[in-house]
Motif scaffolding. Structure first.
Motif, PDB file in Angstrom:
ATOM      1  N   GLU A  73      -2.800  21.982  -3.904  1.00 31.39           N
ATOM      2  CA  GLU A  73      -4.087  21.291  -3.969  1.00 31.39           C
ATOM      3  C   GLU A  73      -3.952  19.799  -3.657  1.00 31.39           C
ATOM      4  N   ALA A  74      -2.814  19.224  -4.030  1.00 33.32           N
ATOM      5  CA  ALA A  74      -2.580  17.814  -3.678  1.00 33.32           C
ATOM      6  C   ALA A  74      -2.585  17.669  -2.161  1.00 33.32           C
ATOM      7  N   GLU A  75      -1.929  18.592  -1.490  1.00 33.17           N
ATOM      8  CA  GLU A  75      -1.911  18.544  -0.019  1.00 33.17           C
ATOM      9  C   GLU A  75      -3.315  18.670   0.559  1.00 33.17           C
ATOM     10  N   VAL A  76      -4.075  19.623   0.026  1.00 30.47           N
ATOM     11  CA  VAL A  76      -5.443  19.844   0.537  1.00 30.47           C
ATOM     12  C   VAL A  76      -6.290  18.586   0.342  1.00 30.47           C
ATOM     13  N   LEU A  77      -6.181  17.965  -0.818  1.00 38.46           N
ATOM     14  CA  LEU A  77      -7.004  16.782  -1.087  1.00 38.46           C
ATOM     15  C   LEU A  77      -6.582  15.592  -0.208  1.00 38.46           C
ATOM     16  N   MET A 129       0.857  -1.208   0.000  1.00 42.19           N
ATOM     17  CA  MET A 129       0.000   0.000   0.000  1.00 42.19           C
ATOM     18  C   MET A 129       0.890   1.254   0.000  1.00 42.19           C
ATOM     19  N   PRO A 130       0.389   2.318  -0.621  1.00 45.18           N
ATOM     20  CA  PRO A 130       1.199   3.548  -0.705  1.00 45.18           C
ATOM     21  C   PRO A 130       1.284   4.272   0.639  1.00 45.18           C
ATOM     22  N   THR A 131       2.364   4.992   0.806  1.00 48.92           N
ATOM     23  CA  THR A 131       2.472   5.864   1.984  1.00 48.92           C
ATOM     24  C   THR A 131       1.793   7.204   1.661  1.00 48.92           C
ATOM     25  N   ILE A 132       1.648   8.012   2.701  1.00 44.58           N
ATOM     26  CA  ILE A 132       1.068   9.347   2.491  1.00 44.58           C
ATOM     27  C   ILE A 132       1.939  10.138   1.519  1.00 44.58           C
ATOM     28  N   ASN A 133       3.229   9.967   1.655  1.00 41.39           N
ATOM     29  CA  ASN A 133       4.133  10.665   0.731  1.00 41.39           C
ATOM     30  C   ASN A 133       3.905  10.223  -0.716  1.00 41.39           C
ATOM     31  N   ASP A 134       3.713   8.918  -0.908  1.00 40.69           N
ATOM     32  CA  ASP A 134       3.425   8.420  -2.265  1.00 40.69           C
ATOM     33  C   ASP A 134       2.142   9.077  -2.807  1.00 40.69           C
ATOM     34  N   LEU A 135       1.138   9.167  -1.949  1.00 39.87           N
ATOM     35  CA  LEU A 135      -0.135   9.752  -2.380  1.00 39.87           C
ATOM     36  C   LEU A 135       0.046  11.211  -2.797  1.00 39.87           C
ATOM     37  N   LEU A 136       0.832  11.932  -1.994  1.00 41.76           N
ATOM     38  CA  LEU A 136       1.071  13.351  -2.312  1.00 41.76           C
ATOM     39  C   LEU A 136       1.727  13.499  -3.679  1.00 41.76           C
ATOM     40  N   ILE A 137       2.730  12.669  -3.909  1.00 38.53           N
ATOM     41  CA  ILE A 137       3.474  12.774  -5.174  1.00 38.53           C
ATOM     42  C   ILE A 137       2.585  12.396  -6.365  1.00 38.53           C
ATOM     43  N   ALA A 138       1.847  11.301  -6.213  1.00 40.25           N
ATOM     44  CA  ALA A 138       0.996  10.845  -7.320  1.00 40.25           C
ATOM     45  C   ALA A 138      -0.127  11.846  -7.609  1.00 40.25           C
ATOM     46  N   GLY A 142      -8.611  13.218   6.644  1.00 42.01           N
ATOM     47  CA  GLY A 142      -9.156  13.918   7.799  1.00 42.01           C
ATOM     48  C   GLY A 142      -8.083  14.386   8.761  1.00 42.01           C
ATOM     49  N   ILE A 143      -6.972  14.854   8.206  1.00 39.15           N
ATOM     50  CA  ILE A 143      -5.870  15.309   9.072  1.00 39.15           C
ATOM     51  C   ILE A 143      -5.497  16.761   8.761  1.00 39.15           C
ATOM     52  N   ALA A 144      -4.798  17.383   9.708  1.00 40.19           N
ATOM     53  CA  ALA A 144      -4.342  18.761   9.540  1.00 40.19           C
ATOM     54  C   ALA A 144      -2.952  18.768   8.916  1.00 40.19           C
ATOM     55  N   ARG A 145      -2.517  19.955   8.510  1.00 38.23           N
ATOM     56  CA  ARG A 145      -1.252  20.070   7.778  1.00 38.23           C
ATOM     57  C   ARG A 145      -0.054  19.551   8.587  1.00 38.23           C
ATOM     58  N   THR A 146      -0.049  19.830   9.887  1.00 41.69           N
ATOM     59  CA  THR A 146       1.101  19.380  10.685  1.00 41.69           C
ATOM     60  C   THR A 146       1.208  17.850  10.645  1.00 41.69           C
ATOM     61  N   GLN A 147       0.048  17.185  10.730  1.00 36.46           N
ATOM     62  CA  GLN A 147       0.071  15.713  10.681  1.00 36.46           C
ATOM     63  C   GLN A 147       0.538  15.213   9.319  1.00 36.46           C
ATOM     64  N   LEU A 148       0.178  15.984   8.293  1.00 36.29           N
ATOM     65  CA  LEU A 148       0.592  15.596   6.943  1.00 36.29           C
ATOM     66  C   LEU A 148       2.123  15.497   6.890  1.00 36.29           C
ATOM     67  N   TYR A 149       2.784  16.452   7.529  1.00 34.71           N
ATOM     68  CA  TYR A 149       4.246  16.452   7.487  1.00 34.71           C
ATOM     69  C   TYR A 149       4.852  15.413   8.425  1.00 34.71           C
ATOM     70  N   THR A 150       4.228  15.215   9.579  1.00 31.19           N
ATOM     71  CA  THR A 150       4.842  14.301  10.546  1.00 31.19           C
ATOM     72  C   THR A 150       4.520  12.834  10.253  1.00 31.19           C
ATOM     73  N   HIS A 151       3.516  12.586   9.412  1.00 34.84           N
ATOM     74  CA  HIS A 151       3.117  11.195   9.129  1.00 34.84           C
ATOM     75  C   HIS A 151       3.354  10.788   7.680  1.00 34.84           C
ATOM     76  N   ARG A 152       4.278  11.462   7.038  1.00 40.28           N
ATOM     77  CA  ARG A 152       4.509  11.193   5.608  1.00 40.28           C
ATOM     78  C   ARG A 152       4.808   9.726   5.292  1.00 40.28           C
ATOM     79  N   GLY A 153       5.451   9.069   6.246  1.00 40.51           N
ATOM     80  CA  GLY A 153       5.852   7.686   5.998  1.00 40.51           C
ATOM     81  C   GLY A 153       4.753   6.669   6.303  1.00 40.51           C
TER      82      GLY A 153
END
Ligand code: GLN
Length: 297
Positions: free
Chosen positions: A26-30, A1-10, A36-47
């Motif tokens: 917009e990729a980040e927003v989507l 399964m893809p990581t959050i980082n993979d999803l962002l890139i794709a 259902g997470i905030a921006r800080t979580q997006l960065y800390t949970h990329r993996g």
């Protein structure tokens, strides 16, 4: 399964392929939206590995966005005046420049310290103006009027969620007609796009507008159908000393000034520019300040 980082890139790549100029953002927003997470979580949970349901939801969201559907409709929300409004295709998406109307309205209302003023937001749509005023001017009663019952459903949801349902009265009908009594301040972002400009909105950069309610944007042959009728109705619906504040198109300042002076021949009419330096709103005060009562000393 893809990581959050993979999803962002794709996601970014898919949006770039669809010529989205803000693909990264917009990729980040989507991704934040489907997870259902905030921006800080997006960065800390990329993996972190994303669940299959989130991957499928993201795929569907991106598919909608690449057809040109506005991001706010895909995520179902848009921030306005630092408040989070729910939006969907029943209502126009609140624009940042409309915050100028709220600023001016609040300044005007605060200049009438101690009075319990009544405000009408005409063509309320999502309720962005009415709810922002109600939140920031607790002393007032706000009437939120719209001809569209489905828009009023959205406004009702927003008033409820943002805690002002008790002070925002929703009224269905044509412009000021549903008002039972005159108000102190009439504020409106009515449709003002010229009919002949509407097809242009379907051109490369403006395709998003084609998703928004036509009746919330198109103001007839000169764009002023609704504004003209509102200004005709306004004198009968305004208390003494009241004011009308309208959003206008950048090239409508002169024409709307004339209409406002016809409605309020003794009034004071001012144009205001938005942050881009374009004429964006008109303020018509029913009477010039010199005619206000000055107490004897
Ligand atoms: N400013 C909007 C736009 O150009 C038009 C809003 C309106 O008609 N009230 O998309």
């Amino acid at each position: 399964m893809p990581t959050i980082n993979d999803l962002l890139i794709a996601t970014r790549r898919r949006l770039e392929d669809a010529d989205d100029l803000e693909a990264g953002l917009e990729a980040e927003v989507l991704v934040m939206h489907v997870l259902g997470i905030a921006r800080t979580q997006l960065y800390t949970h990329r993996g972190d590995v994303a669940e299959a349901a989130a991957v499928a939801a993201l795929d569907a969201a991106v598919a909608r966005r690449v057809t040109g559907e506005p991001l706010a409709y895909v995520t179902g929300q848009r921030e306005f005046y630092a408040l989070d409004f729910l939006v969907d295709k029943r209502v126009l998406i609140p624009r940042p420049e409309t915050e100028l109307l709220v600023d001016e309205a609040l300044a005007w209302l605060r200049g009438h310290f101690g009075q319990r003023l009544a405000i009408a937001d005409v063509g309320t749509g999502s309720g962005a103006i009415a709810v922002s005023i109600a939140r920031n001017y607790p002393g007032g009663a706000v009437y939120a009027i719209d001809a569209s019952p489905s828009a009023l459903e959205v406004a009702a949801t927003n008033a409820e969620r943002l805690g002002v349902a008790g002070r925002v009265m929703l009224l269905e009908g044509d412009l000021l007609r549903p008002l039972q009594a005159p108000v102190d301040l009439i504020i409106a972002n009515l449709p003002y796009v010229r009919e002949d400009q509407m097809p242009l909105w379907c051109g490369a950069t403006q395709v998003e507008l084609a998703f928004e309610p036509f009746d919330a944007l198109c103001g007839g042959p000169d764009g002023l159908d609704a504004i003209r009728r509102l200004l005709q109705q306004a004198p009968a619906s305004l208390r003494e000393g009241g004011a009308v504040m309208l959003e206008i198109g950048a090239d409508q300042g002169e024409a709307v000034t004339q209409l406002a002076l016809q409605a309020f021949p003794e009034g004071r009419v001012r144009l205001k520019k938005d942050l881009a330096g374009l004429d964006r709103m008109i303020i018509a005060e029913a009477r010039p300040p010199s005619r206000r009562f000055v107490p004897p000393h």
